[in-house]
Design a protein around this motif. Structure first.
Motif, PDB file in Angstrom:
ATOM      1  N   ASN A 254      -9.083 -59.082  26.220  1.00 16.64           N
ATOM      2  CA  ASN A 254      -8.899 -59.483  27.263  1.00 16.64           C
ATOM      3  C   ASN A 254      -9.793 -59.298  28.381  1.00 16.64           C
ATOM      4  N   SER A 255     -11.168 -58.837  27.689  1.00 14.53           N
ATOM      5  CA  SER A 255     -12.186 -58.649  28.574  1.00 14.53           C
ATOM      6  C   SER A 255     -13.248 -59.753  27.983  1.00 14.53           C
ATOM      7  N   ALA A 256     -12.946 -60.413  27.178  1.00 11.39           N
ATOM      8  CA  ALA A 256     -13.773 -61.368  26.452  1.00 11.39           C
ATOM      9  C   ALA A 256     -13.964 -62.644  26.907  1.00 11.39           C
ATOM     10  N   ASP A 257     -15.075 -63.567  27.249  1.00  8.52           N
ATOM     11  CA  ASP A 257     -15.197 -64.824  27.588  1.00  8.52           C
ATOM     12  C   ASP A 257     -14.693 -65.478  26.347  1.00  8.52           C
ATOM     13  N   THR A 258     -13.631 -66.303  26.443  1.00 10.53           N
ATOM     14  CA  THR A 258     -13.008 -66.890  25.139  1.00 10.53           C
ATOM     15  C   THR A 258     -13.973 -68.004  24.588  1.00 10.53           C
ATOM     16  N   ASN A 259     -14.994 -68.496  25.622  1.00  9.18           N
ATOM     17  CA  ASN A 259     -16.024 -69.576  24.992  1.00  9.18           C
ATOM     18  C   ASN A 259     -17.067 -69.009  24.573  1.00  9.18           C
ATOM     19  N   SER A 260     -17.280 -67.750  24.339  1.00 12.93           N
ATOM     20  CA  SER A 260     -18.598 -66.944  24.113  1.00 12.93           C
ATOM     21  C   SER A 260     -18.181 -66.178  22.672  1.00 12.93           C
ATOM     22  N   THR A 261     -18.725 -66.710  21.612  1.00 13.70           N
ATOM     23  CA  THR A 261     -18.551 -65.870  20.357  1.00 13.70           C
ATOM     24  C   THR A 261     -19.262 -64.354  20.522  1.00 13.70           C
ATOM     25  N   PRO A 262     -20.405 -64.323  21.222  1.00 13.84           N
ATOM     26  CA  PRO A 262     -20.900 -62.878  21.210  1.00 13.84           C
ATOM     27  C   PRO A 262     -19.983 -62.062  22.026  1.00 13.84           C
ATOM     28  N   SER A 263     -19.456 -62.572  23.188  1.00 12.99           N
ATOM     29  CA  SER A 263     -18.700 -61.831  24.356  1.00 12.99           C
ATOM     30  C   SER A 263     -17.288 -61.328  23.473  1.00 12.99           C
ATOM     31  N   LYS A 264     -16.910 -62.236  22.608  1.00 13.27           N
ATOM     32  CA  LYS A 264     -15.648 -61.808  21.979  1.00 13.27           C
ATOM     33  C   LYS A 264     -16.053 -60.526  20.902  1.00 13.27           C
ATOM     34  N   MET A 265     -17.166 -61.013  20.046  1.00 14.59           N
ATOM     35  CA  MET A 265     -17.620 -59.832  19.181  1.00 14.59           C
ATOM     36  C   MET A 265     -17.786 -58.478  19.700  1.00 14.59           C
ATOM     37  N   LEU A 266     -18.455 -58.204  21.080  1.00 17.52           N
ATOM     38  CA  LEU A 266     -18.678 -57.071  21.529  1.00 17.52           C
ATOM     39  C   LEU A 266     -17.328 -56.489  22.256  1.00 17.52           C
ATOM     40  N   ALA A 267     -16.493 -57.342  22.754  1.00 20.09           N
ATOM     41  CA  ALA A 267     -15.290 -56.992  23.280  1.00 20.09           C
ATOM     42  C   ALA A 267     -14.484 -56.411  22.247  1.00 20.09           C
ATOM     43  N   ALA A 268     -14.600 -57.018  21.220  1.00 23.74           N
ATOM     44  CA  ALA A 268     -13.670 -56.577  19.889  1.00 23.74           C
ATOM     45  C   ALA A 268     -14.155 -55.132  19.494  1.00 23.74           C
ATOM     46  N   ALA A 269     -15.118 -55.100  19.396  1.00 22.05           N
ATOM     47  CA  ALA A 269     -16.035 -53.825  19.189  1.00 22.05           C
ATOM     48  C   ALA A 269     -15.654 -52.561  19.661  1.00 22.05           C
ATOM     49  N   ILE A 270     -15.575 -53.035  21.268  1.00 25.15           N
ATOM     50  CA  ILE A 270     -15.231 -51.898  22.292  1.00 25.15           C
ATOM     51  C   ILE A 270     -13.836 -51.482  21.827  1.00 25.15           C
ATOM     52  N   LEU A 271     -12.960 -52.457  21.829  1.00 26.38           N
ATOM     53  CA  LEU A 271     -11.538 -52.253  21.527  1.00 26.38           C
ATOM     54  C   LEU A 271     -11.442 -51.418  20.158  1.00 26.38           C
ATOM     55  N   GLU A 272     -12.145 -51.590  19.102  1.00 23.13           N
ATOM     56  CA  GLU A 272     -12.086 -50.830  18.010  1.00 23.13           C
ATOM     57  C   GLU A 272     -12.472 -49.467  18.097  1.00 23.13           C
ATOM     58  N   HIS A 273     -13.588 -49.305  18.817  1.00 24.76           N
ATOM     59  CA  HIS A 273     -14.150 -48.028  19.231  1.00 24.76           C
ATOM     60  C   HIS A 273     -13.103 -47.177  20.079  1.00 24.76           C
ATOM     61  N   LEU A 274     -12.353 -47.934  20.744  1.00 23.84           N
ATOM     62  CA  LEU A 274     -11.333 -47.117  21.658  1.00 23.84           C
ATOM     63  C   LEU A 274     -10.121 -46.746  20.870  1.00 23.84           C
ATOM     64  N   GLY A 275      -9.979 -47.523  19.582  1.00 18.06           N
ATOM     65  CA  GLY A 275      -8.796 -47.090  18.918  1.00 18.06           C
ATOM     66  C   GLY A 275      -7.515 -48.023  19.300  1.00 18.06           C
ATOM     67  N   VAL A 276      -7.892 -49.314  19.920  1.00 15.24           N
ATOM     68  CA  VAL A 276      -6.888 -50.093  20.334  1.00 15.24           C
ATOM     69  C   VAL A 276      -6.242 -51.019  19.181  1.00 15.24           C
ATOM     70  N   HIS A 277      -5.128 -50.973  18.920  1.00 15.96           N
ATOM     71  CA  HIS A 277      -4.651 -51.524  17.572  1.00 15.96           C
ATOM     72  C   HIS A 277      -4.639 -53.168  18.032  1.00 15.96           C
ATOM     73  N   ARG A 278      -5.019 -53.957  16.742  1.00 18.61           N
ATOM     74  CA  ARG A 278      -5.061 -55.651  17.011  1.00 18.61           C
ATOM     75  C   ARG A 278      -3.516 -56.243  17.511  1.00 18.61           C
ATOM     76  N   GLU A 279      -3.246 -56.285  18.380  1.00 19.75           N
ATOM     77  CA  GLU A 279      -1.734 -56.512  18.586  1.00 19.75           C
ATOM     78  C   GLU A 279      -1.749 -56.813  20.283  1.00 19.75           C
ATOM     79  N   VAL A 280      -0.782 -57.455  20.508  1.00 16.88           N
ATOM     80  CA  VAL A 280      -0.836 -57.564  22.118  1.00 16.88           C
ATOM     81  C   VAL A 280       0.297 -56.702  22.582  1.00 16.88           C
ATOM     82  N   SER A 281      -0.170 -55.763  23.450  1.00 18.24           N
ATOM     83  CA  SER A 281       0.878 -54.672  23.911  1.00 18.24           C
ATOM     84  C   SER A 281       1.559 -55.169  25.071  1.00 18.24           C
ATOM     85  N   PRO A 282       2.940 -55.159  25.291  1.00 21.78           N
ATOM     86  CA  PRO A 282       3.603 -55.507  26.611  1.00 21.78           C
ATOM     87  C   PRO A 282       3.226 -54.637  27.764  1.00 21.78           C
TER      88      PRO A 282
END
Length: 258
Positions: free
Chosen positions: A23-51
């Motif tokens: 939810n912090s990524a620019d959906t039109n930018s692949t580098p943005s999505k990759m970095l944002a996903a790596a941040i979530l992985e580092h934080l231990g956020v599960h790959r799912e939509v949390s309510p």
């Protein structure tokens, strides 16, 4: 480490196409999505939509910063009477009280508005004021103005610069701290605010350590260079340093009334 509210705000969202993106990524930018996903992985956020993850994290960031500073500043410096607010006009504070009088004159003489404008009537996302200050009229002293930007785009950079420049030009008395808080994952976009002529004192990132790890692991050479530049110049800092910086730099200053 990160801001105490990082885990509540950063997460995943699902696009209409069904794609799952940070939810912090620019959906039109692949580098943005990759970095944002790596941040979530580092934080231990599960790959799912949390309510529990807010659909619109921008306003939630403003409220989270306000609430955190409101509680943390008192803990760090209990001798000072703090007033932390959300979207309060700067004319309520000692350095800018004279602008309220100017605004009143423009209400009487509307023909002057075209000449003088009203872009000085600024409502920072978060304001931090101190009460015990030798100000004329007893108005609180604006100690800091915090611009909260969940992500950074070119128009938002210009908005921050413009508002802070107006606050620099129009203040009477000591300048408040002028800082930005963000969750932006792209170093180049963070650098767009961090670089410049001093309108912004510093940019505080709510997931600083995770972003640093993401840039190191998967960042391009340019992203690494942009990040290194910001870090070496001390223009990008962990959010955790914001409250101690504000709590330790209360000096207060006289302001001349008109």
């Amino acid at each position: 480490m990160g801001a105490p509210f990082t885990g509540q705000l950063l997460g995943w969202k699902r696009l209409e196409s069904g794609q799952l993106v940070p939810n912090s990524a620019d959906t039109n930018s692949t580098p943005s999505k990759m970095l944002a996903a790596a941040i979530l992985e580092h934080l231990g956020v599960h790959r799912e939509v949390s309510p529990e993850t807010p659909r619109d994290p921008g306003p939630a960031l403003e409220v989270a910063v306000r609430d955190d500073l409101n509680s943390t500043l008192g803990e760090l410096n209990g001798k000072q009477e703090w007033d932390v607010d959300h979207r309060k006009l700067i004319t309520a504070f000692g350095q800018y009280i004279h602008l309220a009088k100017l605004s009143a004159l423009l209400a009487i003489y509307p023909e002057l508005r075209a000449e003088l404008g009203r872009d000085y009537l600024i409502k920072p996302d978060v304001t931090v004021a101190v009460q015990e200050s030798p100000l004329a009229g007893g108005h609180p002293f604006l100690h800091a103005a915090v611009s909260c930007k969940w992500t950074i785009r070119s128009d938002r950079v210009q908005n921050i610069r413009h508002e802070f420049l107006q606050m620099i030009k129009h203040r009477r008395g000591r300048l408040p701290h002028l800082v930005a808080v963000t969750a932006e994952p792209m170093p180049s976009r963070i650098a767009a605010i961090a670089r410049g002529t001093g309108e912004v004192d510093a940019v505080y990132h709510i997931a600083y350590d995770s972003l640093a790890a993401a840039v190191e692991e998967i960042g391009s050479r340019q992203q690494k260079d942009d990040w290194k530049e910001c870090i070496e110049q001390g223009r990008v800092l962990p959010y955790e340093k914001l409250a101690p910086t504000l709590a330790g730099s209360v000096t207060g200053g006289p302001c001349h009334d008109v």
